[in-house]
Design a protein around this motif. Structure first.
Motif, mmCIF file in Angstrom:
data_model
loop_
_atom_site.group_PDB
_atom_site.id
_atom_site.type_symbol
_atom_site.label_atom_id
_atom_site.label_comp_id
_atom_site.label_asym_id
_atom_site.label_seq_id
_atom_site.Cartn_x
_atom_site.Cartn_y
_atom_site.Cartn_z
ATOM 1 N N ALA A 1 0.836 -1.211 0.000
ATOM 2 C CA ALA A 1 0.000 0.000 0.000
ATOM 3 C C ALA A 1 0.863 1.251 0.000
ATOM 4 O O ALA A 1 0.554 2.236 -0.685
ATOM 5 N N HIS A 2 1.958 1.219 0.764
ATOM 6 C CA HIS A 2 2.861 2.380 0.814
ATOM 7 C C HIS A 2 3.616 2.540 -0.501
ATOM 8 O O HIS A 2 3.711 3.651 -1.039
ATOM 9 N N GLY B 1 0.523 9.307 1.941
ATOM 10 C CA GLY B 1 1.532 9.993 1.150
ATOM 11 C C GLY B 1 2.884 9.339 1.358
ATOM 12 O O GLY B 1 3.027 8.116 1.376
ATOM 13 N N SER B 2 3.918 10.149 1.557
ATOM 14 C CA SER B 2 5.271 9.625 1.776
ATOM 15 C C SER B 2 5.496 9.186 3.213
ATOM 16 O O SER B 2 6.541 8.610 3.537
ATOM 17 N N HIS B 3 4.525 9.442 4.093
ATOM 18 C CA HIS B 3 4.738 9.188 5.517
ATOM 19 C C HIS B 3 4.587 7.718 5.890
ATOM 20 O O HIS B 3 5.220 7.253 6.832
ATOM 21 N N GLY B 4 3.718 6.983 5.218
ATOM 22 C CA GLY B 4 3.493 5.599 5.589
ATOM 23 C C GLY B 4 2.085 5.150 5.303
ATOM 24 O O GLY B 4 1.503 5.500 4.268
ATOM 25 N N VAL B 5 1.484 4.409 6.260
ATOM 26 C CA VAL B 5 0.179 3.789 6.046
ATOM 27 C C VAL B 5 -0.653 3.922 7.314
ATOM 28 O O VAL B 5 -0.137 3.831 8.433
ATOM 29 N N PHE B 6 -1.954 4.155 7.119
ATOM 30 C CA PHE B 6 -2.927 4.159 8.216
ATOM 31 C C PHE B 6 -3.712 2.862 8.112
ATOM 32 O O PHE B 6 -4.413 2.629 7.134
ATOM 33 N N LEU C 1 -14.956 6.409 7.256
ATOM 34 C CA LEU C 1 -14.463 7.121 8.422
ATOM 35 C C LEU C 1 -12.941 7.039 8.499
ATOM 36 O O LEU C 1 -12.267 8.019 8.833
ATOM 37 N N ALA C 2 -12.383 5.871 8.180
ATOM 38 C CA ALA C 2 -10.929 5.705 8.184
ATOM 39 C C ALA C 2 -10.281 6.642 7.173
ATOM 40 O O ALA C 2 -9.213 7.213 7.432
ATOM 41 N N ASN C 3 -10.913 6.813 6.016
ATOM 42 C CA ASN C 3 -10.379 7.724 5.005
ATOM 43 C C ASN C 3 -10.319 9.158 5.531
ATOM 44 O O ASN C 3 -9.331 9.872 5.327
ATOM 45 N N ILE C 4 -11.396 9.584 6.182
ATOM 46 C CA ILE C 4 -11.441 10.942 6.726
ATOM 47 C C ILE C 4 -10.376 11.114 7.809
ATOM 48 O O ILE C 4 -9.637 12.107 7.837
ATOM 49 N N PHE C 5 -10.296 10.135 8.688
ATOM 50 C CA PHE C 5 -9.332 10.188 9.785
ATOM 51 C C PHE C 5 -7.905 10.195 9.231
ATOM 52 O O PHE C 5 -7.033 10.963 9.671
ATOM 53 N N ALA C 6 -7.644 9.331 8.247
ATOM 54 C CA ALA C 6 -6.302 9.244 7.659
ATOM 55 C C ALA C 6 -5.898 10.561 7.006
ATOM 56 O O ALA C 6 -4.730 10.967 7.066
ATOM 57 N N ALA C 7 -6.850 11.245 6.363
ATOM 58 C CA ALA C 7 -6.540 12.535 5.740
ATOM 59 C C ALA C 7 -6.094 13.547 6.796
ATOM 60 O O ALA C 7 -5.163 14.341 6.570
ATOM 61 N N ASN C 8 -6.749 13.536 7.959
ATOM 62 C CA ASN C 8 -6.346 14.423 9.053
ATOM 63 C C ASN C 8 -4.965 14.055 9.579
ATOM 64 O O ASN C 8 -4.151 14.931 9.886
ATOM 65 N N VAL C 9 -4.704 12.768 9.701
ATOM 66 C CA VAL C 9 -3.396 12.325 10.177
ATOM 67 C C VAL C 9 -2.303 12.732 9.193
ATOM 68 O O VAL C 9 -1.242 13.223 9.590
ATOM 69 N N GLU C 10 -2.566 12.534 7.906
ATOM 70 C CA GLU C 10 -1.564 12.908 6.894
ATOM 71 C C GLU C 10 -1.273 14.408 6.938
ATOM 72 O O GLU C 10 -0.124 14.836 6.833
ATOM 73 N N ALA C 11 -2.335 15.209 7.111
ATOM 74 C CA ALA C 11 -2.139 16.660 7.201
ATOM 75 C C ALA C 11 -1.296 17.013 8.430
ATOM 76 O O ALA C 11 -0.424 17.899 8.378
ATOM 77 N N ALA C 12 -1.541 16.303 9.550
ATOM 78 C CA ALA C 12 -0.757 16.556 10.765
ATOM 79 C C ALA C 12 0.705 16.168 10.564
ATOM 80 O O ALA C 12 1.623 16.868 11.012
ATOM 81 N N LEU C 13 0.943 15.052 9.877
ATOM 82 C CA LEU C 13 2.317 14.627 9.606
ATOM 83 C C LEU C 13 3.012 15.600 8.666
ATOM 84 O O LEU C 13 4.209 15.896 8.838
ATOM 85 N N ASP C 14 2.287 16.098 7.670
ATOM 86 C CA ASP C 14 2.858 17.122 6.775
ATOM 87 C C ASP C 14 3.279 18.351 7.571
ATOM 88 O O ASP C 14 4.374 18.893 7.371
#
Length: 626
Positions: free
Chosen positions: A341-342, A375-380, A396-409
């Motif tokens: 996936a990554h 993105g380049s950070h990994g996998v949720f 819901l996982a998609n929405i949550f993952a988008a927030n996590v990716e934004a936080a990692l960015d």
């Protein structure tokens, strides 16, 4: 009259006579619809006065003024017709009603107020509706069912729970949905009460609630209630109840309806989860804290009982799970699919036995886990343990993952900014200290030369300026190139060494190469790294400037090395040599090996200083992709 299969009654003898008053042709769709059926006889006249008195029904036109037609006042015609033909059913067909600054509802109300039997505003292509409506106005179509049959039809067909109770809480009748909710049919449910269907405490509450509604005659509107169903799932319903009256106006019981709003409440959870994720993740400082916050947020969301961040190492790129205490590792079970996936930057859905994974949600019936790339950070990763993933959980996982990716960015940008600020402080220190010293020497020497023009003063100034030029060049290297690499490619290390040898003007370096491999690197940055090592070897080479230093480049199991036969680096100083400004010679700037380390770090390599077999300096680079 005869009844058809839909419960309509129509005449089977003479056709229905319908008069259409059409002064300008805009009633043509109605006329065409009526003439298309066999049991209607249509006559068209230009005004109300021409309508014959033996018509079963009359249709009038109401239309606004247009570029080609004058306005037709159907309401005025209606007044005239009612006066001339009392008792004859009449309908008014409105054209472009809303263009005349009147709503269709206002039009319908005014037709009724003027004594008409029906207002019609449907489009001309709705021919079946037009015919049936006019037949109804004429009295040749009516529903045959009784009130009881209509109620029974409603209760059988309505998709929500409806119920009728008497004054002591017995079910008088219910919808089929209500009966199924309790595992009864409608007939078997009649006469039962909440006491036979629900826990005693809840039945007591409902009884008192309904008695209060009947006593106060105040309805209960849209009360939201939560419960857990037989399978252990949370459910929500919206209930409305009102007092029921007999013909004399006395309260005889309760009528109510209940609608399942579980999906709506779950959507509310989505909104809340997104809000909480955005708020809490924004405050998270680094990757570790983001992982902890992610796990804590997921604990409060029933649809996401198990989540895990699997993050790519900044240096090696290898995936590493962010472990949570007491939680089974999603990565440990699905490592292969996390890697895929990554690598492919696409979501994967893992089969229940973990043997395979697919990219198409519709291609798998019961996915055990969903792996969403960050993105380049990994996998949720998300899984529900014993249960499988449903579509709501994945959304819901998609929405949550988008927030996590934004936080990692954001965390990555802040980390880079912090590092840039550190480098800026280092540059400030260099400019304020290292450049100031030779500048002071040059200035004082020139001042001395003005008063005493001896060559020694100018030579001293010249050396100081040379020193400044050397410092400036290496500072520019640090600022522009030192820590970043461009696109990497396959580079033959031997060719990079040859390029470096040509760029090092000092002839005191004797370059020796063993069998060298091809590595993954930014070619220009690699040459820059080797240049600094070769110069370092020369600067710390033999004291006698007529002697050459031998520099050897060779391969390691996971990298390469560069060593010389010079004086070497004392063991106590081998870590310090990479610090900015550190130098072991009077002519050194202290930036060469710092540049070497920053270029290595930017490639994801590790570098260490050690001793060569001849006692000279040896620099080993590991973590290199061959």
């Amino acid at each position: 009259m005869t009844a058809d299969s839909d419960g309509r009654t129509t005449t089977a003898t003479a056709p229905i006579g319908v008069s259409c008053v059409d002064p300008d042709g805009r009633l043509r769709p109605v006329v065409a619809a009526l003439r298309a059926v066999d049991d209607v006889a249509v006559s068209v006249v230009g005004d109300v006065a021409a309508v014959e008195g033996n018509s079963d029904c009359c249709v009038l036109l109401h239309a606004p003024e247009t570029e080609t037609h004058d306005a037709v006042d159907g309401l005025a015609q209606l007044d005239e017709f009612v006066e001339a033909h009392p008792g004859v059913p009449v309908a008014v067909y409105g054209v472009d009603i809303e263009s005349a600054m009147m709503t269709t509802r206002e039009f319908a109300r005014r037709v009724v107020d003027h004594g008409g039997d029906a207002a019609m505003t449907m489009a001309g292509e709705r021919t079946e509706l037009i015919v049936r409506r006019i037949k109804q106005v004429a009295g040749f179509e009516e529903h045959f069912q009784s009130d009881a049959a209509l109620l029974d039809s409603l209760l059988e067909s309505f998709p929500h729970q409806l119920f009728v109770k008497d004054d002591v809480g017995r079910f008088v009748d219910t919808s089929a949905v209500t009966a199924r909710e309790y595992d009864f049919d409608r007939e078997a449910l009649m006469g039962l009460t909440d006491y036979e269907l629900m826990p005693m405490s809840l039945a007591e509450d409902l009884y008192e609630e309904e008695q209060r509604i009947m006593a106060t005659e105040e309805p209960m509107l849209n009360k939201v209630e939560h419960y857990v169903d037989a399978e252990g799932h949370s459910r929500w319903v919206n209930t409305t109840k009102a007092p029921r009256y007999d013909r004399a106006g006395a309260v005889t019981g309760i009528v109510g309806g209940t609608r399942d709003i579980t999906e709506e409440k779950r959507q509310e959870h989505v909104v809340r989860a997104v809000h909480e994720a955005s708020r809490d993740l924004v405050r998270a400082g680094d990757r570790t804290e983001i992982g902890d916050v992610t796990a804590s947020i997921a604990e409060d969301i029933p649809a996401l009982p198990r989540v895990q961040l699997v993050l790519a190492d900044r240096t090696t790129g290898e995936l590493q799970p962010v472990e949570s205490d007491g939680e089974p590792s999603i990565y440990a079970r699905y490592a292969e699919w996390c890697e895929r996936a990554h690598e492919r930057a696409e979501a994967l859905f893992v089969l229940e036995d973990g043997s395979d994974a697919v990219t198409d949600w519709d291609a798998i019936e019961r996915p055990a886990a969903a792996l969403v790339p960050l993105g380049s950070h990994g996998v949720f990763g998300v899984t529900t343990g014993e249960r499988t993933i449903d579509e709501f959980t994945y959304e819901l996982a998609n929405i949550f993952a988008a927030n996590v990716e934004a936080a990692l960015d954001r965390a990555e940008r802040e980390r880079e900014l912090e590092h840039q600020n550190e480098r800026l402080e280092e540059f400030t220190s260099i400019v304020s200290h290292d450049l100031r010293n030779p500048l002071s020497v040059a200035s004082s020497s020139i001042e001395l030369a003005k008063d005493d023009p001896k060559p020694a003063h100018l030579e001293r100034a010249d050396r100081a300026l040379d020193r400044m030029e050397q410092l400036t060049e290496e500072l520019l290297t640090l600022a522009k190139k030192g820590q970043t690499v461009g696109e990497t490619d396959r580079v033959q290390l031997r060719e990079a060494v040859l390029d470096t040898r040509e760029s090092v003007s000092d002839q005191r370096a004797n370059i020796v190469t063993e069998e060298l491999a091809t590595i993954e690197a930014d070619r220009s940055r690699l040459v820059e790294l080797l240049e600094n090592l070769f110069r370092n070897a020369v600067e710390h080479g033999p004291a006698d400037e007529t002697d050459a230093v031998t520099v050897t480049v060779g391969m390691l199991a996971d990298g390469f090395y560069v060593e010389d036969d010079g004086v070497g680096v004392p063991e106590s100083e081998r870590e310090a040599v990479f610090e900015m400004g550190y130098t072991g010679s009077d002519g050194g700037t202290g930036y060469g090996l710092y540049i070497v380390e920053t270029i290595a770090d930017a490639h994801g390599w590790s570098v260490r200083a050690t001793e060569s077999e001849s006692g000279g300096a040896r620099f080993e680079f590991t973590g290199v992709i061959r």
